[in-house]
Structure formats: C-alpha cells, structure tokens
Design an enzyme around this catalytic site. Structure first.
Site, short mmCIF file in Angstrom:
data_model
loop_
_atom_site.label_atom_id
_atom_site.label_comp_id
_atom_site.label_asym_id
_atom_site.label_seq_id
_atom_site.Cartn_x
_atom_site.Cartn_y
_atom_site.Cartn_z
N GLU A 190 0.84 -1.21 0.00
CA GLU A 190 0.00 0.00 0.00
C GLU A 190 0.87 1.24 0.00
OE1 GLU A 190 -3.12 -0.21 2.97
OE2 GLU A 190 -3.53 -2.28 2.47
N MET B 101 -9.90 -3.25 -2.82
CA MET B 101 -10.28 -2.80 -1.47
C MET B 101 -11.33 -1.69 -1.55
SD MET B 101 -6.69 -3.15 0.64
CE MET B 101 -5.58 -2.36 -0.51
N THR B 102 -12.54 -2.12 -1.90
CA THR B 102 -13.65 -1.18 -2.08
C THR B 102 -14.30 -0.84 -0.74
OG1 THR B 102 -14.75 -3.18 -2.87
CG2 THR B 102 -14.33 -1.46 -4.49
N TYR B 103 -13.50 -0.24 0.13
CA TYR B 103 -13.97 0.27 1.42
C TYR B 103 -12.98 1.34 1.84
CZ TYR B 103 -10.96 -3.80 2.27
OH TYR B 103 -9.95 -4.73 2.20
N ASP B 104 -13.21 1.94 3.02
CA ASP B 104 -12.42 3.12 3.42
C ASP B 104 -12.55 4.24 2.39
OD1 ASP B 104 -11.54 1.78 5.70
OD2 ASP B 104 -9.66 1.13 4.77
#
Ligand SMILES: *[C@@H]1O[C@H](CO)[C@@H](O)[C@H](O)[C@H]1NC(C)=O
Length: 383
Positions: free
Chosen positions: A143, A206-209
C-alpha cells in the site's frame, strides 16, 4: 455425436459451476490480543464460509526477505500451522499468506522491486515461507506502488515482480493474488491494470475506506453508489460501483476481480448531534469500540451491539448501505441487507467473487443473533 456431446457438456458448465465464486476472507492475527468477546483466534474461523482464507500480515526485512512480524502468534503458538490445518476440515479451502498492509508503508517494497536481484531474493524467500508453513499461495498487499514514499518507477517494477513471481509460482502451483487500491485516481498512480490481470490469479479490490473520519464530514465507508451530494468527479469516484467499473475499464478481466466488502464501519463524532445526515460536519473519529479499541473504526460485532441497544438505524437508499447514530456518535457501515445487495451486484457484473475484510469483526460469537451474520449472508447470496 461426440461433437454434440461436447456441445451439451459445454452448455451445462454454467449450471454445474454455479458455486465457483470466490469468497476471500482475511484474518488479522492481532485480533488474538483483543479482550473478552472480541478475542479472535484461529479456532474461531469457520472453514466452510470462505473459499480462500488469508493470514494477515507478514512484512519485509531490509534485506528483502520475509519478516515474521508476530512470531509469537505465527510460530510459537503455531498460528500458521493451525491456519493451514483448517483444510483438514474443508479440503476445498485454500490458504494464503499476505505481506504488507497499511502499517508496513511503501518504501521498502519500492526498493525491493527496483532491481532484479532484490526481487529474486524476495521471491525465493516467499517460496521458502510458503513451503515451510504449507500455504497455498501468496497475497501482495503493498500500500501502494508509487505512493507513500514509493517512486514512479514502481508501476513498471511491480509488473516485473509479478511476471517473475508468476513464472516461479507456476512451478509449484501456488496462488498469487494482490490487494489493491480501489479509486481510479489511486489505480492510475499505482498500477498497470492489464498486467495485474494477466499475472494474478485474482485481484482483491479494497472497495472500502472510501469515506472516513479523515474527511471532515460524515460519509459511508463502502457505498455501492454515489450520494446525490457527490457532485465533483472525485466525489463520484468514491463508491464501489465506480471503483469496479474503473478496474474493468482499465483492462481487468471481471472474473479476476474480487470485490472487497467490510465487516466494519467508519465512525465519527458529530459537531452537532442535531445534524445526522450524510455530509454532516464532524469533529473527528467516533469513540473507540470496546473490542477494537481504535477511534473512527467499529467492527460489525460492536456496531450490532449498539444497534441492539437502541442506536437509530437509517437505510441510505441512494448508497445502498445503512448508517446509525446516537447522540454525537455516527457510523456508516454494512449489514446483511447491504451485503446481499453487493453480492448480487458482484454476480451481475460477472466478478470472480467477494473479498471480506475481515473475519474477526463479523459477529462471530453471535452476540446480536445468529453467528457470523455477514459471512453467512455472503454464502447464502452466492448459492
Ligand atoms: C535478512 O534479515 C533478517 C532480519 O534482520 C535476518 O534474520 C536474515 O538472516 C537475513 N537474511 C539474509 C539472507 O541475510
């Protein structure tokens, strides 16, 4: 005759293989240190609710070998072995080890991919690790390339790493996946999407945050669709549908995309408890939960207890996710209803499946009702 038989067989494949969707579930091993009903160990993992389980995280040493971040849990308490032994209960289950995560940062990964010899050291160390503990594969959670201290060469160097890992992993039949940023702006900074789609077995988006207490106003952690208050192009990019479309438009094969869903929410402290709408001004993250202990974040196992204790729940019909509040506390999250809608969406778009972050914040003790309501909803919705 043979031709007709083969034709019949090929037409029968979709119904025969209707259960081939992936449910890729992450396990954050630090949940073993939570207290009371929040403590989550390997033995709390139901091996029948996921097709793949991913142990998070190991890290990277400065010499580009695998760094076991928590040898107490992983080795002394046999966490890696116990994790992989879940396959003795469900022989179809696949296990992966994830490297990276937010706390690892980006710079060391940037250095690792920058030369062929560094990459070779890393790949050999990864293979040694997989063999030693008997995982089925490896998940790269850098990341992110070209961000947070990485350089612009990371995009191409990451492709070199993936190409070389794929070649080596094919010798052993290991799985190779990655967890990747979701919004288009981040994707364009970090990835050669067609190359990722070629070399990875699956891509955990990562379809969040997508909204959180780092914004100064309330927003949904993982909205499926935009809110009417999203007007700029950037605002309109911060929802699951836009992110998935972005990955496909940039050349990801839909069947390789595994869409992230969250068993947690992002919480806020409201400036004015009289304004509980989407976009309401906040003073920062919400109060830490009793299990997860982090301001701005609550697991579904914490949220459901608040809901049962009388928080007001609102269904956000534009974004297809709920939010809840009480006093000056506000949380945007997912519940079984929003998860069912997301699984239907993943099926309708021909995706490979869904990824779950993370096992230890579903209501795994059944404190609010039946056990693992989010994971069970995913399983039901895929059947
Ligand atoms: C790499 O670094 C780790 C941690 O400092 C060390 O334990 C290991 O022996 C080193 N490996 C090599 C090949 O130098």
């Amino acid at each position: 005759m043979l031709f007709l038989l083969m034709l019949a067989l090929s037409f029968s494949i979709p119904s025969v293989c209707s259960n081939t969707y992936k449910v890729v579930c992450y396990h954050g091993n630090w949940a073993a240190y939570r207290s009371g009903d929040g403590k989550f160990s390997i033995s709390n993992i139901d091996p029948y609710l996921c097709t793949h389980i991913v142990y998070a995280f190991v890290g990277l040493n400065s010499n580009f070998t695998i760094n076991i971040l928590d040898p107490w849990q992983g080795v002394d308490l046999a966490g890696f072995t116990n994790f992989n032994n879940l396959r003795t209960k469900n022989s179809k289950l696949k296990t992966l080890i994830a490297i990276g995560g937010w706390n690892e940062g980006s710079e060391r990964y940037s250095a690792m991919v920058s030369s062929a010899s560094n990459r070779k050291t890393f790949i050999q160390s990864a293979i040694n690790f997989i063999q030693k503990y008997d995982f089925n594969g490896f998940d790269l959670d850098w990341e992110y390339p070209s961000q947070r201290g990485g350089g612009s060469a990371d995009i191409a160097n990451f492709v070199s790493l993936l190409r070389e890992m794929r070649t080596e992993f094919n010798i052993y039949g290991y799985l190779l996946s990655a967890a990747v940023a979701a919004p288009a702006s981040s994707v364009d900074t970090s990835y050669n999407v067609p190359a990722l789609s070629t070399y990875l077995d699956f891509i955990n988006v990562m379809t969040y945050d997508l909204h959180g207490p780092w914004d100064s106003v309330t927003g949904q952690n993982a909205p499926l669709y935009p809110a009417s208050s999203d007007v700029t192009a950037f605002q309109k990019s911060l929802n699951v549908d836009a992110c998935i479309s972005g990955w496909i438009e940039r050349g990801a094969s839909p069947s390789k995309i595994v869409m992230g869903v969250a068993t947690y929410g992002r919480s806020y402290t409201l400036q004015n408890s009289g304004n509980t709408n989407i976009g309401a001004p906040t003073t920062g993250g919400g109060a830490a939960g009793k299990y997860s202990g982090e301001s701005g974040y609550l697991g579904y196992n914490e949220i459901c207890e608040y809901v049962n204790a009388g928080w007001t729940v609102v269904w956000d019909d534009q974004q297809k996710v709920p939010y809840a509040y009480k006093g000056n506390q506000w949380i945007g999250y997912d519940n079984p209803k929003s998860i069912a809608i997301k699984v239907a969406y993943a099926k309708a778009r021909g995706l490979g499946g869904v990824m779950v972050w993370s096992l230890e914040t579903d209501d795994f003790n059944g404190k609010c009702g039946s056990v693992n309501p989010i994971l069970n909803q995913i399983k039901t919705s895929f059947n």
